[in-house]
Motif scaffolding. Structure first.
Motif, short mmCIF file in Angstrom:
data_model
loop_
_atom_site.label_atom_id
_atom_site.label_comp_id
_atom_site.label_asym_id
_atom_site.label_seq_id
_atom_site.Cartn_x
_atom_site.Cartn_y
_atom_site.Cartn_z
N THR A 180 62.47 101.92 -83.30
CA THR A 180 63.70 102.60 -83.30
C THR A 180 64.82 101.68 -82.71
OG1 THR A 180 62.54 104.66 -82.95
CG2 THR A 180 64.78 104.50 -82.15
N GLN B 241 67.86 100.58 -80.14
CA GLN B 241 68.27 100.95 -78.99
C GLN B 241 69.92 101.01 -79.08
OE1 GLN B 241 66.24 102.15 -76.63
NE2 GLN B 241 64.46 101.79 -77.38
N GLU C 266 70.95 106.62 -85.62
CA GLU C 266 69.77 106.32 -85.47
C GLU C 266 69.29 105.20 -86.37
OE1 GLU C 266 65.14 108.32 -85.64
OE2 GLU C 266 66.91 109.37 -84.28
N ARG C 267 68.73 104.45 -85.88
CA ARG C 267 68.34 103.00 -87.13
C ARG C 267 66.87 102.85 -86.60
NH1 ARG C 267 72.97 100.19 -84.87
NH2 ARG C 267 74.73 99.92 -86.46
N SER C 268 66.34 102.56 -87.78
CA SER C 268 64.86 102.33 -87.75
C SER C 268 64.50 101.25 -88.69
CB SER C 268 63.85 103.62 -87.74
OG SER C 268 64.05 104.00 -89.20
#
Length: 345
Positions: free
Chosen positions: A263, A265, A302-304
């Motif tokens: 995930t 930050q 949100e990035r993953s």
């Protein structure tokens, strides 16, 4: 026994003894299994002489064999130096062949993986290349093997990465030849890996900053993960500490089964507020007065991404060399612009 067989293979390559070369190449491949690393290293040091001196065709097979032995634990420096010492010769020769083919026949030249050198190919390029037709054909068919070996030695050895001869000329040739040989995409990016590079990392929310030293990082996904591992700590920055498995697999470990996606930050931006793409590499980050600067901003969404390293054989490092309080960074903060609302470039 292994070292002696490597010596005989090298001699056969230099002497152009094709019959002995084929037999000995197979013997070296068979003999390498279970050999201690020190003995493997002694063997590939001998093969490096053949890579440097033999015809391109046989040198290419020695390069691939050396890469396989390096993957089994041999030191990469000697064969790596030899491979990189000839990669420009191979790449420019292959480009000469491709250009001659395009001029004479149009379209893409024959795929080295699916075709062998032939009289028909010779008849296409010989009129345009004259006496250079033979070397150009040899370079074309050798390029995939040299590219594969180069990917291995560049991944494994910081010394090889640091000592590439004619780096800018080679990088330009690799860029041109990449369309003809997909493996060169990895070579291109490995040539841009930064080792011992200092980055200035600035946190916009707190005004604090850190000088970090990086090495062996293959892309900015990996950089982002390692920055989180170093900076999200009680004495540095608040936040949810990253899963230790994310950090370990971004350094030098395999990804354990069941490891969840990483995930993100922050949103990483440069001094001008332009987004630093995770898909890019640290070398893409602009220098300001000789220093690459990364600014940490809150993520806009949100990035993953998948854990691990783009180049699994390349160990990475990132550590904090110095911490800077906001007062000492005033000059830098005066240069930093707000982040753009959407990425550009």
């Amino acid at each position: 026994m292994f070292e002696q067989t490597c010596a005989e293979l090298t001699r056969a390559a230099i002497d152009r003894d094709e019959q002995a070369f084929g037999t000995l190449l197979h013997q070296v491949h068979q003999a390498a299994a279970g050999v201690p690393a020190a003995e493997l290293t002694a063997g590939v040091r001998l093969l490096a002489q053949g890579i440097a001196q033999a015809s391109l065709d046989q040198a290419a097979w020695l390069a691939v064999m050396s890469g396989a032995i390096v993957e089994n634990g041999a030191d990469a420096d000697a064969p790596g130096t030899a491979v990189m010492g000839r990669l420009l010769e191979v790449t420019t020769g292959a480009l000469t062949f491709a250009d001659a083919w395009a001029k004479a026949a149009g379209g893409e030249p024959p795929d080295p993986a699916e075709h062998q050198p032939s009289r028909e190919v010779w008849d296409v390029v010989r009129p345009g290349l004259g006496d250079g037709a033979g070397p150009a054909m040899e370079a074309w068919w050798s390029l995939p093997r040299f590219a594969l070996a180069a990917s291995t030695v560049l991944s494994v050895s910081p010394m090889v990465r640091a000592s590439v001869p004619d780096r800018e000329t080679l990088a330009a040739a690799v860029d041109r030849a990449e369309d003809h040989c997909g493996q060169l995409t990895y070579v291109r990016d490995l040539l841009r890996v930064l080792d011992g590079e200092r980055l200035l990392v600035l946190d916009r929310a707190s005004g604090r900053g850190w000088t970090v030293v990086i090495g062996g990082i293959g892309d900015n996904f990996q950089l982002h993960t390692l920055l989180a591992g170093e900076l999200i700590r009680p004495d540095r920055l608040p936040g949810q500490a990253p899963d230790p498995r994310w950090v370990a697999s971004s350094l030098d470990q395999d990804v354990p089964p069941g490891t969840p996606a990483v995930t993100g930050q922050w949103n990483l931006v440069d001094v001008d507020g332009e987004w630093i793409w995770n898909e890019g590499v640290p070398a893409d980050i602009p220098e300001v007065g000789g220093t690459r600067v990364v600014v940490l901003d809150p993520p806009p969404y949100e990035r993953s991404w998948n854990p691990g390293r783009r180049f699994p054989q390349m160990p990475a490092s990132l550590f904090v060399e110095a911490a800077h309080d906001p007062a000492s960074l005033q000059g830098w903060w005066q240069r930093v612009r707000p982040a753009t609302t959407r990425p550009t470039g």
